[in-house]
Design a protein around this motif. Structure first.
Motif, PDB file in Angstrom:
ATOM      1  N   ASN A 162       0.853   9.612  -2.461  1.00  0.00           N
ATOM      2  CA  ASN A 162       2.297   9.552  -2.701  1.00  0.00           C
ATOM      3  C   ASN A 162       3.072   9.409  -1.403  1.00  0.00           C
ATOM      4  N   GLY A 163       2.434   8.815  -0.402  1.00  0.00           N
ATOM      5  CA  GLY A 163       3.114   8.625   0.871  1.00  0.00           C
ATOM      6  C   GLY A 163       4.000   7.392   0.883  1.00  0.00           C
ATOM      7  N   ALA A 164       4.361   6.983   2.072  1.00  0.00           N
ATOM      8  CA  ALA A 164       5.255   5.843   2.234  1.00  0.00           C
ATOM      9  C   ALA A 164       4.594   4.545   1.791  1.00  0.00           C
ATOM     10  N   LYS A 165       5.387   3.640   1.247  1.00  0.00           N
ATOM     11  CA  LYS A 165       4.925   2.290   0.912  1.00  0.00           C
ATOM     12  C   LYS A 165       5.416   1.362   2.014  1.00  0.00           C
ATOM     13  N   ASP A 166       4.694   1.388   3.116  1.00  0.00           N
ATOM     14  CA  ASP A 166       5.204   0.713   4.307  1.00  0.00           C
ATOM     15  C   ASP A 166       4.221  -0.282   4.924  1.00  0.00           C
ATOM     16  N   ILE A 167       3.095  -0.546   4.251  1.00  0.00           N
ATOM     17  CA  ILE A 167       2.115  -1.482   4.777  1.00  0.00           C
ATOM     18  C   ILE A 167       1.677  -2.413   3.649  1.00  0.00           C
ATOM     19  N   VAL A 168       1.559  -3.701   3.973  1.00  0.00           N
ATOM     20  CA  VAL A 168       1.081  -4.692   3.010  1.00  0.00           C
ATOM     21  C   VAL A 168      -0.317  -5.131   3.417  1.00  0.00           C
ATOM     22  N   PHE A 169      -1.235  -5.153   2.458  1.00  0.00           N
ATOM     23  CA  PHE A 169      -2.580  -5.625   2.758  1.00  0.00           C
ATOM     24  C   PHE A 169      -2.597  -7.137   2.993  1.00  0.00           C
ATOM     25  N   GLY A 170      -3.400  -7.558   3.968  1.00  0.00           N
ATOM     26  CA  GLY A 170      -3.640  -8.985   4.193  1.00  0.00           C
ATOM     27  C   GLY A 170      -2.411  -9.716   4.670  1.00  0.00           C
ATOM     28  N   GLY A 171      -2.212 -10.921   4.119  1.00  0.00           N
ATOM     29  CA  GLY A 171      -1.067 -11.734   4.514  1.00  0.00           C
ATOM     30  C   GLY A 171      -1.257 -12.412   5.851  1.00  0.00           C
ATOM     31  N   ARG A 172      -0.165 -12.968   6.348  1.00  0.00           N
ATOM     32  CA  ARG A 172      -0.214 -13.769   7.568  1.00  0.00           C
ATOM     33  C   ARG A 172       0.040 -12.976   8.849  1.00  0.00           C
ATOM     34  N   ALA A 173       0.609 -11.803   8.722  1.00  0.00           N
ATOM     35  CA  ALA A 173       1.037 -11.054   9.906  1.00  0.00           C
ATOM     36  C   ALA A 173      -0.141 -10.659  10.783  1.00  0.00           C
ATOM     37  N   ILE A 174       0.049 -10.763  12.087  1.00  0.00           N
ATOM     38  CA  ILE A 174      -0.919 -10.233  13.044  1.00  0.00           C
ATOM     39  C   ILE A 174      -0.632  -8.745  13.203  1.00  0.00           C
ATOM     40  N   LYS A 175      -1.575  -7.907  12.838  1.00  0.00           N
ATOM     41  CA  LYS A 175      -1.352  -6.465  12.872  1.00  0.00           C
ATOM     42  C   LYS A 175      -1.989  -5.884  14.124  1.00  0.00           C
ATOM     43  N   GLY A 188       0.797  -1.215   0.000  1.00  0.00           N
ATOM     44  CA  GLY A 188       0.000   0.000   0.000  1.00  0.00           C
ATOM     45  C   GLY A 188       0.832   1.268   0.000  1.00  0.00           C
ATOM     46  N   THR A 189       0.294   2.289  -0.643  1.00  0.00           N
ATOM     47  CA  THR A 189       0.872   3.631  -0.611  1.00  0.00           C
ATOM     48  C   THR A 189       0.017   4.491   0.303  1.00  0.00           C
ATOM     49  N   LYS A 190       0.639   5.153   1.266  1.00  0.00           N
ATOM     50  CA  LYS A 190      -0.120   5.916   2.249  1.00  0.00           C
ATOM     51  C   LYS A 190      -0.739   7.160   1.623  1.00  0.00           C
ATOM     52  N   CYS A 191      -1.983   7.454   2.073  1.00  0.00           N
ATOM     53  CA  CYS A 191      -2.738   8.596   1.550  1.00  0.00           C
ATOM     54  C   CYS A 191      -2.928   9.637   2.642  1.00  0.00           C
ATOM     55  N   ASN A 192      -2.979  10.893   2.229  1.00  0.00           N
ATOM     56  CA  ASN A 192      -3.208  11.969   3.188  1.00  0.00           C
ATOM     57  C   ASN A 192      -4.665  12.057   3.613  1.00  0.00           C
ATOM     58  N   SER A 193      -5.562  11.506   2.799  1.00  0.00           N
ATOM     59  CA  SER A 193      -6.980  11.605   3.097  1.00  0.00           C
ATOM     60  C   SER A 193      -7.745  10.509   2.384  1.00  0.00           C
ATOM     61  N   TYR A 194      -8.980  10.336   2.808  1.00  0.00           N
ATOM     62  CA  TYR A 194      -9.894   9.399   2.152  1.00  0.00           C
ATOM     63  C   TYR A 194     -10.143   9.835   0.706  1.00  0.00           C
ATOM     64  N   GLU A 195     -10.289  11.140   0.481  1.00  0.00           N
ATOM     65  CA  GLU A 195     -10.536  11.635  -0.862  1.00  0.00           C
ATOM     66  C   GLU A 195      -9.369  11.318  -1.792  1.00  0.00           C
ATOM     67  N   ALA A 196      -8.144  11.451  -1.288  1.00  0.00           N
ATOM     68  CA  ALA A 196      -6.977  11.127  -2.102  1.00  0.00           C
ATOM     69  C   ALA A 196      -6.940   9.647  -2.446  1.00  0.00           C
ATOM     70  N   ALA A 197      -7.361   8.806  -1.501  1.00  0.00           N
ATOM     71  CA  ALA A 197      -7.376   7.359  -1.745  1.00  0.00           C
ATOM     72  C   ALA A 197      -8.365   7.004  -2.840  1.00  0.00           C
ATOM     73  N   THR A 198      -9.565   7.602  -2.807  1.00  0.00           N
ATOM     74  CA  THR A 198     -10.590   7.262  -3.793  1.00  0.00           C
ATOM     75  C   THR A 198     -10.232   7.771  -5.184  1.00  0.00           C
ATOM     76  N   GLN A 199      -9.334   8.734  -5.252  1.00  0.00           N
ATOM     77  CA  GLN A 199      -8.882   9.252  -6.535  1.00  0.00           C
ATOM     78  C   GLN A 199      -7.519   8.683  -6.934  1.00  0.00           C
ATOM     79  N   SER A 200      -7.017   7.761  -6.115  1.00  0.00           N
ATOM     80  CA  SER A 200      -5.705   7.136  -6.359  1.00  0.00           C
ATOM     81  C   SER A 200      -4.618   8.192  -6.529  1.00  0.00           C
TER      82      SER A 200
END
Length: 289
Positions: free
Chosen positions: A256-269, A241-253
């Motif tokens: 440009n934030g950090a790429k520091d989180i992976v969706f799903g997977g095995r990790a307990i978050k 995932g790429t971090k978003c400054n807001s919900y609106e930015a996410a819905t518009q793709s």
């Protein structure tokens, strides 16, 4: 129409012999899958005898899956998710069949009762429990986490349903578990952030490969989640995932934030939070790293 429509149901869900039902909702069946019985479930009850005679491994993590309304335990959701979980790690998968039960609130309470029974009677570590709900099942998973006496660490909500839930007091909220990780994939799902960690693939309202088919985009939620599990053991690309400054930015793709989180997977978050987006391919493998 998406690739999932070409897949056949892989699971053979056995029918429970309910000689002494002790859960709190009628017609809710708990189907246990493990690596010992990956294709045919063993229905279990919240009783010492039932659990002791089952292949449930008390030292292993447990994933509870909750299907969408109009589906059943042997539908495509579990046909993808259950094998993916068992491929990813040696885990207990308890697939809830609530297809004959009309009350999501009672289903959630039944799941909570079962989880508390595991923790109280088998000294089971609640941190090892993950709830995975799809559509209405995401709200039911939230109800279960909210009503359980045990603190649920990780809940994954796959495109939680919007219709009928926007003003429902039992709707999914971010505080029902230590980490509520939500994936938004279609216009059928809740658009606004409802987790501590929210992902908006391809903007969150429609998915590559589905065109204008909302049901297709909705179902892609469990396809992405299933791939997130198998990709880790197959050394394939992950949903980074790429971090978003807001919900609106996410819905518009437009993030440009950090790429520091992976969706799903095995990790307990536990401590992860924020709003993220990622792009996908229109067909498997979906992840692009």
């Amino acid at each position: 129409m998406g690739v999932f429509t070409k897949c056949v149901v892989l699971l053979c869900a056995a029918i429970a012999a309910t000689s002494g039902r002790n859960v709190r909702a009628e017609n809710v069946v708990f189907h246990l899958f493990t690596r010992q019985n990956p294709s045919v479930s063993q229905p279990i009850l919240a009783s010492v005898q039932s659990i002791m005679s089952s292949p449930l491994q008390q030292a292993s993590r447990t994933v509870v899956t909750v299907h969408d309304q109009g589906d059943a335990v042997a539908g495509n959701f579990n046909a993808f998710v259950v094998p993916a979980e068992l491929t990813a790690y040696d885990v207990n998968v308890i697939a809830i069949d609530w297809s004959n039960s009309g009350s999501p609130s009672q289903v959630g309470e039944a799941i909570a009762y079962f989880l508390d029974f595991l923790v109280d009677n088998f000294d089971y570590d609640a941190q090892g429990i993950r709830l995975v709900g799809f559509g209405v099942g995401a709200h039911i998973a939230g109800i279960a986490a909210r009503k359980a006496q045990a603190d649920i660490t990780h809940l994954i909500a796959l495109d939680p349903t919007l219709n009928g839930w926007s003003d429902n007091p039992d709707r999914l909220t971010s505080n029902v578990a230590v980490c509520v990780e939500t994936l938004h994939t279609s216009a059928l799902g809740v658009a606004s952030p409802v987790g501590k960690l929210d992902f908006y693939p391809n903007g969150g309202s429609s998915q590559n490969g589905c065109e204008a088919d909302n049901t297709c985009s909705h179902d892609y939620a469990y396809l992405f989640y299933s791939e997130s599990l198998t990709a880790e053991v197959q050394n394939s690309e992950l949903f980074v995932g790429t971090k978003c400054n807001s919900y609106e930015a996410a819905t518009q793709s437009q993030c440009n934030g950090a790429k520091d989180i992976v969706f799903g997977g095995r990790a307990i978050k536990e401590s992860e939070s924020g709003i993220y987006t990622f792009t996908t391919n229109p067909s498997p493998p979906f992840a692009r790293g």
